[in-house]
Design a protein around this motif. Structure first.
Motif, PDB file in Angstrom:
ATOM      1  N   ALA A 186       0.825  -1.206   0.000  1.00 52.28           N
ATOM      2  CA  ALA A 186       0.000   0.000   0.000  1.00 52.28           C
ATOM      3  C   ALA A 186       0.860   1.258   0.000  1.00 52.28           C
ATOM      4  CB  ALA A 186      -0.922   0.008   1.208  1.00 52.28           C
ATOM      5  N   ASP A 187       0.247   2.335  -0.442  1.00 52.02           N
ATOM      6  CA  ASP A 187       0.885   3.644  -0.419  1.00 52.02           C
ATOM      7  C   ASP A 187       0.919   4.149   1.027  1.00 52.02           C
ATOM      8  OD1 ASP A 187       1.832   6.127  -0.898  1.00 52.02           O
ATOM      9  OD2 ASP A 187       0.030   6.889  -1.862  1.00 52.02           O
ATOM     10  N   PRO A 188       2.071   4.667   1.501  1.00 51.53           N
ATOM     11  CA  PRO A 188       2.133   5.184   2.875  1.00 51.53           C
ATOM     12  C   PRO A 188       1.060   6.233   3.162  1.00 51.53           C
ATOM     13  CG  PRO A 188       4.328   4.988   1.975  1.00 51.53           C
ATOM     14  CD  PRO A 188       3.393   4.695   0.849  1.00 51.53           C
ATOM     15  N   ASP A 189       0.733   7.069   2.156  1.00 50.62           N
ATOM     16  CA  ASP A 189      -0.321   8.056   2.380  1.00 50.62           C
ATOM     17  C   ASP A 189      -1.659   7.392   2.662  1.00 50.62           C
ATOM     18  OD1 ASP A 189       1.328  10.211   2.095  1.00 50.62           O
ATOM     19  OD2 ASP A 189       1.007  10.386  -0.062  1.00 50.62           O
ATOM     20  N   ARG A 190      -1.898   6.256   2.027  1.00 54.02           N
ATOM     21  CA  ARG A 190      -3.147   5.534   2.259  1.00 54.02           C
ATOM     22  C   ARG A 190      -3.179   4.973   3.679  1.00 54.02           C
ATOM     23  NH1 ARG A 190      -6.998   3.879  -1.197  1.00 54.02           N
ATOM     24  NH2 ARG A 190      -8.242   2.014  -0.735  1.00 54.02           N
ATOM     25  N   ILE A 191      -2.062   4.460   4.159  1.00 55.03           N
ATOM     26  CA  ILE A 191      -1.988   3.966   5.538  1.00 55.03           C
ATOM     27  C   ILE A 191      -2.180   5.112   6.511  1.00 55.03           C
ATOM     28  CG2 ILE A 191      -0.505   2.827   7.229  1.00 55.03           C
ATOM     29  CD1 ILE A 191       0.771   1.301   4.939  1.00 55.03           C
ATOM     30  N   ARG A 192      -1.579   6.273   6.183  1.00 58.22           N
ATOM     31  CA  ARG A 192      -1.741   7.444   7.053  1.00 58.22           C
ATOM     32  C   ARG A 192      -3.205   7.843   7.135  1.00 58.22           C
ATOM     33  NH1 ARG A 192      -2.533  12.497   5.935  1.00 58.22           N
ATOM     34  NH2 ARG A 192      -2.042  12.189   3.739  1.00 58.22           N
ATOM     35  N   LYS A 193      -3.912   7.804   6.010  1.00 61.37           N
ATOM     36  CA  LYS A 193      -5.334   8.141   6.021  1.00 61.37           C
ATOM     37  C   LYS A 193      -6.145   7.150   6.860  1.00 61.37           C
ATOM     38  CE  LYS A 193      -5.487  10.459   1.518  1.00 61.37           C
ATOM     39  NZ  LYS A 193      -6.064  10.413   0.157  1.00 61.37           N
ATOM     40  N   ILE A 194      -5.793   5.871   6.757  1.00 61.36           N
ATOM     41  CA  ILE A 194      -6.526   4.864   7.547  1.00 61.36           C
ATOM     42  C   ILE A 194      -6.337   5.117   9.023  1.00 61.36           C
ATOM     43  CG2 ILE A 194      -6.625   2.410   8.142  1.00 61.36           C
ATOM     44  CD1 ILE A 194      -5.926   1.770   5.250  1.00 61.36           C
ATOM     45  N   LEU A 195      -5.086   5.364   9.443  1.00 60.93           N
ATOM     46  CA  LEU A 195      -4.797   5.506  10.871  1.00 60.93           C
ATOM     47  C   LEU A 195      -5.142   6.888  11.403  1.00 60.93           C
ATOM     48  CD1 LEU A 195      -1.440   3.564  11.048  1.00 60.93           C
ATOM     49  CD2 LEU A 195      -3.703   2.792  11.732  1.00 60.93           C
ATOM     50  N   SER A 196      -5.500   7.800  10.532  1.00 57.64           N
ATOM     51  CA  SER A 196      -5.994   9.094  10.996  1.00 57.64           C
ATOM     52  C   SER A 196      -7.507   9.195  10.858  1.00 57.64           C
ATOM     53  CB  SER A 196      -5.311  10.222  10.206  1.00 57.64           C
ATOM     54  OG  SER A 196      -5.597  10.102   8.817  1.00 57.64           O
ATOM     55  N   GLY A 197      -8.166   8.085  10.423  1.00 52.24           N
ATOM     56  CA  GLY A 197      -9.621   8.060  10.344  1.00 52.24           C
ATOM     57  C   GLY A 197     -10.187   8.814   9.164  1.00 52.24           C
ATOM     58  N   LYS A 198      -9.423   8.946   8.084  1.00 50.84           N
ATOM     59  CA  LYS A 198      -9.883   9.734   6.938  1.00 50.84           C
ATOM     60  C   LYS A 198     -10.168   8.895   5.703  1.00 50.84           C
ATOM     61  CE  LYS A 198      -7.390  13.866   8.433  1.00 50.84           C
ATOM     62  NZ  LYS A 198      -6.349  14.861   8.100  1.00 50.84           N
ATOM     63  N   LEU A 199      -9.995   7.576   5.809  1.00 55.69           N
ATOM     64  CA  LEU A 199     -10.242   6.744   4.642  1.00 55.69           C
ATOM     65  C   LEU A 199     -11.603   6.055   4.728  1.00 55.69           C
ATOM     66  CD1 LEU A 199      -9.120   5.652   1.981  1.00 55.69           C
ATOM     67  CD2 LEU A 199      -8.168   3.727   3.256  1.00 55.69           C
ATOM     68  N   PHE A 200     -11.870   5.424   5.859  1.00 58.06           N
ATOM     69  CA  PHE A 200     -13.159   4.759   6.050  1.00 58.06           C
ATOM     70  C   PHE A 200     -14.187   5.767   6.542  1.00 58.06           C
ATOM     71  CE2 PHE A 200     -10.157   1.225   6.693  1.00 58.06           C
ATOM     72  CZ  PHE A 200     -10.627   0.369   5.707  1.00 58.06           C
ATOM     73  N   PRO A 201     -15.454   5.592   6.170  1.00 61.65           N
ATOM     74  CA  PRO A 201     -16.494   6.516   6.669  1.00 61.65           C
ATOM     75  C   PRO A 201     -16.780   6.338   8.153  1.00 61.65           C
ATOM     76  CG  PRO A 201     -17.479   4.750   5.382  1.00 61.65           C
ATOM     77  CD  PRO A 201     -15.993   4.615   5.205  1.00 61.65           C
ATOM     78  N   MET A 202     -16.387   5.186   8.723  1.00 64.52           N
ATOM     79  CA  MET A 202     -16.635   4.938  10.138  1.00 64.52           C
ATOM     80  C   MET A 202     -15.696   5.795  10.992  1.00 64.52           C
ATOM     81  SD  MET A 202     -14.698   1.361  10.994  1.00 64.52           S
ATOM     82  CE  MET A 202     -14.502   1.880  12.681  1.00 64.52           C
ATOM     83  N   LYS A 203     -16.141   6.101  12.215  1.00 64.83           N
ATOM     84  CA  LYS A 203     -15.350   6.862  13.166  1.00 64.83           C
ATOM     85  C   LYS A 203     -14.940   5.948  14.307  1.00 64.83           C
ATOM     86  CE  LYS A 203     -17.845  11.125  12.084  1.00 64.83           C
ATOM     87  NZ  LYS A 203     -18.680  12.232  12.624  1.00 64.83           N
ATOM     88  N   ALA A 204     -13.873   6.343  15.007  1.00 59.50           N
ATOM     89  CA  ALA A 204     -13.367   5.514  16.091  1.00 59.50           C
ATOM     90  C   ALA A 204     -12.717   6.380  17.148  1.00 59.50           C
ATOM     91  CB  ALA A 204     -12.377   4.474  15.561  1.00 59.50           C
ATOM     92  N   LEU A 205     -12.605   5.815  18.334  1.00 65.05           N
ATOM     93  CA  LEU A 205     -11.907   6.494  19.423  1.00 65.05           C
ATOM     94  C   LEU A 205     -10.400   6.510  19.192  1.00 65.05           C
ATOM     95  CD1 LEU A 205     -13.769   4.955  22.479  1.00 65.05           C
ATOM     96  CD2 LEU A 205     -13.838   7.337  21.802  1.00 65.05           C
ATOM     97  N   GLY A 206      -9.877   5.454  18.647  1.00 68.37           N
ATOM     98  CA  GLY A 206      -8.445   5.347  18.443  1.00 68.37           C
ATOM     99  C   GLY A 206      -8.131   4.477  17.251  1.00 68.37           C
ATOM    100  N   TYR A 207      -6.951   4.680  16.689  1.00 69.71           N
ATOM    101  CA  TYR A 207      -6.499   3.944  15.514  1.00 69.71           C
ATOM    102  C   TYR A 207      -5.128   3.359  15.828  1.00 69.71           C
ATOM    103  CZ  TYR A 207     -10.249   6.504  13.205  1.00 69.71           C
ATOM    104  OH  TYR A 207     -11.466   7.032  12.875  1.00 69.71           O
ATOM    105  N   TYR A 208      -4.962   2.042  15.606  1.00 68.07           N
ATOM    106  CA  TYR A 208      -3.726   1.369  15.976  1.00 68.07           C
ATOM    107  C   TYR A 208      -3.270   0.463  14.846  1.00 68.07           C
ATOM    108  CZ  TYR A 208      -4.505   3.027  20.706  1.00 68.07           C
ATOM    109  OH  TYR A 208      -4.685   3.839  21.791  1.00 68.07           O
TER     110      TYR A 208
END
Length: 934
Positions: free
Chosen positions: A449-471
């Motif tokens: 995967a593209d590092p930017d895509r991983i960054r988006k996942i772990l910052s909550g900006k890729l999936f429409p779902m929200k979360a308390l924390g990303y790990y």
């Protein structure tokens, strides 16, 4: 990171340290902003900072959104602006080092204080080992950790001093390129330092865990040798909480009442790494694995607790599995797989039955996790047709608990668009207030995967779902034989050398490793427990009050008794009735057995022995035929028939005792169905001992060899027995004749009854047959051909046309009645012929052979009944008692059977009241312990 530790810290001193550091960082940050603004020669720079208070403040704190990358200024503003921004980014990165060092120190200090509070009182240990080397080594470890924290703070101070000189520093255009290259190398170095410091702290903590475990073992050994008074071991908080959840699992499976207690629900797509994440948190490979096959077929509730030994245990088992031994781990995985497959019934692929286990070990975070089957998008041919829907419903069922913490597992090695779990989680928790997102297999994602895509996942900006924390975690290299230690080491090495840190700064340090994940989940779990436990206890208290009021109104004079207590009471009553069998008098047993024996044997005696012999034509042939048939009977059918009669007599006596108990004043009708089912099942299983048949055969053969009536009383008894038996047979014959010929004239007139056409024919035939018997009173039992022809012709003259078979059918009951009447007359004649019999024997003028036959039958019945009575009292009653106990034991373990046999409003209300009362008391006990821990 500083704000994370400030948010999670619970001690005032730690808050002060973090707050002071934060203030210094903020002041220097303001100075740097002023310099930047001056260099730009334009309007002041607008700082973009996440607000402290807002709808997503908590989300921001736990997620730890990574710092935004810098943007290159326009060429017209010169290289000065570029260098200043590079310096600002580098110094800002230094703050991360400072935050990691101070935060790690705070976490280490917090962990040490928790261990210190949990250690037992070992003041007496000073007498046993006042200068112990373990204590000195433990102290040195603490001093070394403190030194590491101090060095980290000194480094941060030097960075702050260096920062104050930036404003006075004059940077030219030529120097900017050199500074940029130098700072670029420093950025990579600082990223490595962050990971090294965190790994070093983690290893120190693990070292302290080992020291703590060794000290506890030494403490127990010394305490045992000193023979100090043992205190009652108090249950841990997590064990108490797990017991409450176990009770609730059987009370409220649909969350329709008040079961809203927190659980950590592990959900994810199949093969996304759910089980591996749970194993990493539990520090043991406790679940079976398959190559692409669905292994998790039922919910598995895992209670994690801290303990001196790393062990696992199922809720309904006493065996402890040592998780440090590979053989025990293999047995544990086999047991889990066996329980999962055993829970699947009726052609299903997944089951709702919960498998509960507890895992204890040093350094484990206290929490309760529920591992669910992975969500699938396509079903295979070996799956049930409803498997996909069943998994969706099960997952929604557990996530529908408003206080469940959802641990959403996403496979980082596959495209995010292929995820099924995120949409499902978003439906149950649209605001993300109780969801923690975990990206697994990051080592594979780094390559794909593209590092930017991983960054988006772990910052909550890729999936429409929200979360308390990303790990982000790494759960191994896909090898089944890798140990947890090897997997953790691989995870540390990966994040230490990953380009996601060294080149782009995609992930924040606290967002990686399974250890950080377990700390965050445990912290959130206990926070939610403390927030919700009081209201859950109040809900059950109100439910208990309502149920108690309903019970008092409906059953004011009865104590609420659950099924188990009622079953035990019914069990005692049934076993008491079995004991009563041995108290029945011998005479009553003899009467019951003799009556049942004659009932079973009478038909054979009349049809196969007495009537054929009596109709043979002479007294000698009668005796010869009787001897032959009696011996054949005794050798073949008689013993088995006797045992059958004895068993039926035992059943009847036992059932009659049960029926009589229903008439007592203390009888409780709620047990009737259960008692009946137990007795029926025990009787169905019970069989008489086989050796009893052989014993009876010998006794009966010897008894039948005696052909001489010894006393006048025996003769009179035999005559009476003959008359009673013949009269009974005569009554049966007359009933048959009444059905064949219809009612008499008087009954037809008084009851308005009519003869059928067949009955009229039978009457014509009977008239002709009576003429034959009247002519020859000693007629043989069969009609000759001439007699049949004569009867037909006589009937034809009366316009009655019948065949010979019709005449024979009518003849049989008519002749039998005639014969039985003659037998009764002979019995009357023989009543006073005993002395003639004793003097003349077989040459007696009066034929009394049938009396002798019935005397022999009577003696066989008496001897057999006596043997059966002894067998019942000495053997069969106790064997029946064992059968009933076995049935009761089986029923006691079968909850479905008890629920079916013990039912009604009284039972259901009592069961619910007892369950609610137990849960409410456990909740109060847990709350008291929780408040004491505060």
């Amino acid at each position: 990171m500083l704000r994370i530790y400030q948010h999670t810290s619970r001690r005032t001193a730690r808050k002060a340290v973090v707050y002071a550091t934060t203030k210094v960082a903020c002041c220097n940050h303001s100075t740097l902003c002023a310099i930047t603004s001056h260099a730009r020669r334009g309007p002041p720079h607008e700082q973009r900072q996440q607000p402290r208070n807002g709808p997503h403040h908590e989300e921001f704190l736990l997620a730890g959104n990574p710092a935004r990358g810098w943007q290159m200024p326009p060429p017209s503003r010169g290289y000065g602006m570029l260098v200043v921004r590079i310096l600002r980014g580098a110094l800002k990165l230094r703050y991360l080092v400072l935050g990691g060092a101070i935060g790690g120190g705070v976490s280490l200090s917090k962990k040490y204080e928790d261990w210190k509070d949990g250690l037992p009182d070992m003041k007496w240990l000073e007498d046993a080992m006042p200068q112990g080397e373990r204590w000195n080594a433990f102290s040195r470890n603490i001093m070394e950790v403190g030194g590491l924290v101090k060095n980290a703070i000194d480094i941060a101070k030097e960075d702050l001093k260096a920062k104050t000189t930036v404003a006075a520093l004059g940077i030219t255009t030529d120097e900017s390129r050199k500074k940029y290259e130098k700072l670029q190398s420093q950025v990579e170095t600082l990223q490595t330092e962050i990971m090294n410091v965190q790994i070093k702290y983690q290893k120190e903590l693990e070292k302290m865990e080992k020291e703590n475990r060794d000290l506890r073992q030494q403490f127990l050994i010394l305490k045992t040798n000193k023979k100090t008074s043992a205190k009652k071991i108090k249950k841990s908080l997590i064990d108490m909480y797990s017991e409450v959840l176990d009770e609730l699992s059987g009370y409220d499976t649909g969350y329709t009442m008040a079961d809203h207690l927190p659980r950590v629900v592990v959900v994810g797509d199949q093969s996304s790494g759910k089980t591996s994440v749970l194993e990493s948190i539990a520090k043991a490979r406790i679940f079976p694995r398959g190559s692409g096959e669905m292994m998790t077929r039922a919910p598995v509730k895992v209670t994690l607790a801290e303990g001196p030994y790393h062990v696992a245990q199922f809720r309904d088992s006493d065996r402890e599995y040592d998780l440090t031994k590979e053989s025990d781990l293999a047995d544990l995985r086999k047991e889990v797989e066996f329980r999962m497959r055993a829970s699947v019934r009726g052609g299903k692929t997944v089951s709702n039955e919960v498998i509960s286990m507890t895992v204890k070990g040093p350094g484990l975070q206290r929490m309760v996790l529920v591992d669910l089957p992975g969500i699938i998008s396509t079903m295979t041919v070996d799956m049930a047709s409803d498997t996909k829907d069943s998994i969706h419903q099960m997952t929604k069922h557990y996530m529908s608990n408003p206080n469940a913490i959802i641990l959403c597992i996403q496979d980082g090695s596959v495209d995010a668009e292929r995820s099924n779990v995120t949409d499902l989680v978003m439906q149950c928790d649209p605001l993300g207030r109780r969801t923690i997102f975990v990206l697994t297999k990051v080592d594979l994602a780094e390559e794909l995967a593209d590092p930017d895509r991983i960054r988006k996942i772990l910052s909550g900006k890729l999936f429409p779902m929200k979360a308390l924390g990303y790990y982000a975690v790494v759960t191994g290299r896909g090898r089944k034989d890798d140990s947890i230690d090897a997997i953790r080491q691989y995870e540390e090495d990966f994040f230490k050398n990953s380009k996601l840190f060294h080149r782009r700064g995609v992930i924040m340090p606290h967002q990686v490793t399974s250890r950080n994940l377990s700390l965050a989940v445990s912290d959130r779990f206990w926070k939610m427990v403390r927030e919700t436990i009081e209201q859950q206890a109040d809900a059950f208290k109100a439910t208990r009050f309502n149920l108690e009021t309903e019970w008092k109104n409906n059953f004011p004079r009865l104590r609420e008794s659950g099924r188990d207590e009622l079953f035990d009471k019914a069990k005692g009553e049934i076993l008491d009735e079995v004991v009563t069998l041995s108290q029945i008098s011998a005479k009553k047993w003899d009467d019951a057995l003799n009556a049942k024996l004659w009932e079973k044997l009478s038909n054979y005696v009349f049809e196969n022995i007495y009537l054929p012999a009596a109709q043979s034509g002479s007294q000698n042939s009668f005796n010869t035929m009787v001897d032959i048939k009696l011996r054949q009977w005794a050798e073949q059918a008689l013993p088995a028939k006797s045992v059958e009669a004895g068993w039926e007599a035992l059943q009847l006596e036992f059932i009659s005792l049960m029926e009589r108990s229903k008439k007592s004043q203390d009888h409780d009708g709620i047990f009737d169905q259960l008692k009946g089912a137990v007795v029926d099942e025990a009787i169905r299983r019970h069989s008489w001992e086989d050796k009893a048949i052989d014993m009876l055969r010998v006794i009966q053969l010897n008894t039948l060899e005696d052909r001489f009536v010894h006393t006048k009383s025996e003769w009179d008894s035999a005559v009476k027995f003959l008359e009673t038996s013949v009269n009974a047979k005569l009554v049966q014959t007359e009933e048959t004749l009444a059905q064949m010929f219809g009612p008499g004239q008087m009954r037809r007139l008084t009851h308005w009854q009519y003869l059928t056409q067949d009955q009229q024919k039978r009457r014509y035939v009977k008239g002709e047959l009576d003429k034959i018997l009247k002519t020859d009173s000693k007629h043989l039992p069969t009609l000759s051909y001439d007699e049949l022809t004569t009867v037909r012709k006589n009937l034809q003259r009366d316009n009655v046309d019948v065949d010979t078979d019709y005449i024979r059918q009518t003849w049989f009951p008519v002749y039998r009645k005639h014969f039985l009447q003659q037998a009764l007359q002979r019995a009357k004649d023989c009543r006073k012929a005993y002395y003639l019999y004793t003097q003349q024997g077989a040459e007696c003028e009066i034929s009394c052979s049938d009396v002798v036959l019935f005397w022999r039958i009577q003696q066989v019945i008496k001897i057999t009944g006596n043997a059966l009575r002894q067998q019942v009292i000495n053997r069969e009653a106790r064997r029946l008692d064992k059968e009933i106990k076995a049935v009761l034991d089986e029923f006691s373990d079968d909850e479905e059977k008890k629920a079916h046999l013990l039912t009604g409003k009284r039972v259901l209300l009592a069961e619910e009241l007892i369950k609610v009362r137990m849960i409410q008391e456990k909740l109060e006990e847990f709350i008291n312990s929780l408040n004491q821990e505060k």
